[in-house]
Motif scaffolding. Structure first.
Motif, PDB file in Angstrom:
ATOM      1  N   UNK A 266       0.874  -1.178   0.000  1.00 54.09           N
ATOM      2  CA  UNK A 266       0.000   0.000   0.000  1.00 54.09           C
ATOM      3  C   UNK A 266       0.908   1.224   0.000  1.00 54.09           C
ATOM      4  N   UNK A 267       0.695   2.083  -0.993  1.00 52.92           N
ATOM      5  CA  UNK A 267       1.533   3.268  -1.132  1.00 52.92           C
ATOM      6  C   UNK A 267       0.773   4.488  -0.624  1.00 52.92           C
TER       7      UNK A 267
ATOM      8  N   UNK B 215       9.204   1.868 -10.732  1.00 49.89           N
ATOM      9  CA  UNK B 215       9.159   0.552 -10.055  1.00 49.89           C
ATOM     10  C   UNK B 215       7.782   0.252  -9.436  1.00 49.89           C
ATOM     11  N   UNK B 216       6.984   1.309  -9.226  1.00 51.22           N
ATOM     12  CA  UNK B 216       5.674   1.098  -8.599  1.00 51.22           C
ATOM     13  C   UNK B 216       4.603   0.733  -9.629  1.00 51.22           C
ATOM     14  N   UNK B 217       4.886   0.948 -10.895  1.00 53.37           N
ATOM     15  CA  UNK B 217       3.862   0.766 -11.929  1.00 53.37           C
ATOM     16  C   UNK B 217       3.267  -0.657 -11.879  1.00 53.37           C
TER      17      UNK B 217
ATOM     18  N   UNK C 121      -3.313   2.695  -3.358  1.00 54.01           N
ATOM     19  CA  UNK C 121      -2.645   3.987  -3.216  1.00 54.01           C
ATOM     20  C   UNK C 121      -3.620   4.873  -2.447  1.00 54.01           C
ATOM     21  N   UNK C 122      -3.186   5.342  -1.284  1.00 50.47           N
ATOM     22  CA  UNK C 122      -4.053   6.128  -0.399  1.00 50.47           C
ATOM     23  C   UNK C 122      -3.354   7.452  -0.111  1.00 50.47           C
TER      24      UNK C 122
ATOM     25  N   UNK D   4      -2.776   6.083 -10.207  1.00 52.24           N
ATOM     26  CA  UNK D   4      -3.655   5.024 -10.725  1.00 52.24           C
ATOM     27  C   UNK D   4      -2.830   3.933 -11.421  1.00 52.24           C
ATOM     28  N   UNK D   5      -1.834   4.355 -12.184  1.00 55.46           N
ATOM     29  CA  UNK D   5      -0.998   3.394 -12.916  1.00 55.46           C
ATOM     30  C   UNK D   5      -0.187   2.504 -11.981  1.00 55.46           C
ATOM     31  N   UNK D   6      -0.055   2.920 -10.735  1.00 54.13           N
ATOM     32  CA  UNK D   6       0.688   2.098  -9.767  1.00 54.13           C
ATOM     33  C   UNK D   6      -0.134   0.890  -9.298  1.00 54.13           C
TER      34      UNK D   6
END
Ligand SMILES: C[S@@+](CC[C@H](N)C(=O)[O-])C[C@H]1O[C@@H](n2cnc3c(N)ncnc32)[C@H](O)[C@@H]1O
Length: 255
Positions: free
Chosen positions: A43-44, A102-104, A110-111, A130-132
Motif C-alpha cells: 500500500x503506497x 518501479x511502482x507501476x 494507493x491512499x 492510478x498506474x501504480x
C-alpha cells in the motif's frame, strides 16, 4: 519550487503533527475506510506527511507492506517516529507527483490525504497513482478542491491571500478526474467534517506556522504575515470557531 515547499513543510512538521493531525483525522479515516478488498502487494501513501494514515491502514491490513512518500525530510523524520521500528512500514523522502517506474502495476492500493491539491499537475499525479495499481487495486484520495466552504477560516484565508495584481500567481488548477480516471472512477463525493479552534488567533497562528500558509509566510516575511493576521482577526468572529469544510474523496479500481 519543490525545495521551497519541502523547506516549508520541514518547518511546519512538528506543529502540523500536534495541531492539524488530530483535527484532520476524520478525513484520514474516510480515505482508509474507502479501501476494502485488496489484491496482494504493498500500500503506497503519497504525500504521507507525518504518516497519520499508518495506524488506520495497519488496523485494516495488518500484514501489508505500507510505504509513505513525502517531499519533506522533516515530515519523514516524524513519520519514522510513528513507524517506530515496525518492519513492514517505511517512509521515504521523494517526489510523489510522478511515481517511480518501479511502482507501476505493483500496488494493492494507493491512499493519499491532503497532498494532491499541492501538486503542480494534479491530473498527472492521479494518473501516475492510478498506474501504480495492480488489477483490482484501490485508489483512495482525499484532497481540498478549489472551494471548500463559503465562510469559515479557510474561506477567509483564501480571500485574504487570493492573487491580486501584485501577485498574479494562479492557484493550482483543479484536476479533471473524470477525464483522467474515466470508467475506473468509483466514487467522487464531498467529505465534510467539523473542525474547532479555541479562537481565530489560534487558527491563524497554526495555519501560518504549521499549515499550508507556511511556504507563503517564509517567502513573504513577517511583516506580510502580521498584516494578513490583522486583517484576518478584524473579520473573524470572536471566541470559539467551528467550521465544516468540504474536502473531496475519490476512489477508483485498477484494471
Ligand atoms: C497537508 S500535509 C498532509 C500529510 C498527511 N497525508 C496527512 O493527512 O496529515 C501535505 C504533505 O504533502 C507533502 N508534499 C507536497 N508536495 C509533495 C510532492 N511533490 N511529493 C511528495 N510529497 C509532497 C508535504 O511535504 C506535506 O507533508
Amino acid at each position: 519550487m519543490n525545495e521551497q515547499l519541502a523547506r516549508a513543510w520541514d518547518d511546519a512538521a512538528a506543529g502540523y503533527e500536534k495541531f492539524w493531525v488530530p483535527r484532520f483525522r476524520p478525513w484520514v479515516e474516510a480515505a482508509v475506510a474507502a479501501v476494502d478488498e485488496l489484491p496482494p502487494g504493498p500500500v503506497l501513501v503519497p504525500c504521507c506527511g507525518t504518516f497519520p494514515e499508518l495506524e488506520l491502514l495497519l488496523e485494516r491490513f495488518p500484514d501489508r507492506e505500507i510505504v509513505g512518500i513525502d517531499l519533506s525530510p522533516g515530515m519523514v523524520e516524524l513519520a519514522h517516529e510513528r513507524i517506530d521500528g515496525r518492519d513492514q512500514a517505511q517512509a521515504i523522502v521523494g517526489d510523489a507527483a510522478v511515481l517511480d517506474a518501479k511502482w507501476r502495476g505493483a500496488c494493492a492500493a494507493v491512499v493519499s490525504v491532503f497532498g494532491l491539491q499541492q501538486l503542480p499537475e494534479p491530473a498527472q499525479a492521479i494518473s501516475s497513482w492510478y498506474d501504480a495499481l495492480r488489477p483490482g487495486g484501490r485508489l483512495s484520495v482525499v484532497f481540498w478542491p478549489s472551494t471548500v466552504e463559503q465562510d469559515g477560516p479557510f474561506a477567509l484565508m483564501r480571500d485574504l491571500l487570493s492573487p491580486g495584481p501584485a501577485d498574479p500567481e494562479p492557484a493550482n488548477p483543479e484536476p479533471d478526474l473524470a477525464g483522467v480516471l474515466g470508467d475506473a472512477l468509483d466514487r467522487d463525493e464531498p467529505a465534510v467534517f467539523g473542525i474547532s479552534y479555541a479562537d481565530a488567533a489560534t487558527f491563524f497562528d497554526a495555519y501560518s506556522r504549521s499549515g499550508p500558509m507556511r511556504a507563503t509566510a517564509i517567502a513573504r516575511g513577517d511583516a506580510f504575515v502580521d498584516e494578513i493576521r490583522r486583517r484576518f482577526l478584524e473579520r473573524a468572529p470572536e471566541g470559539e470557531w467551528t467550521h465544516h469544510p468540504a474536502a473531496r474523496l475519490i476512489t477508483a479500481t485498477g484494471r
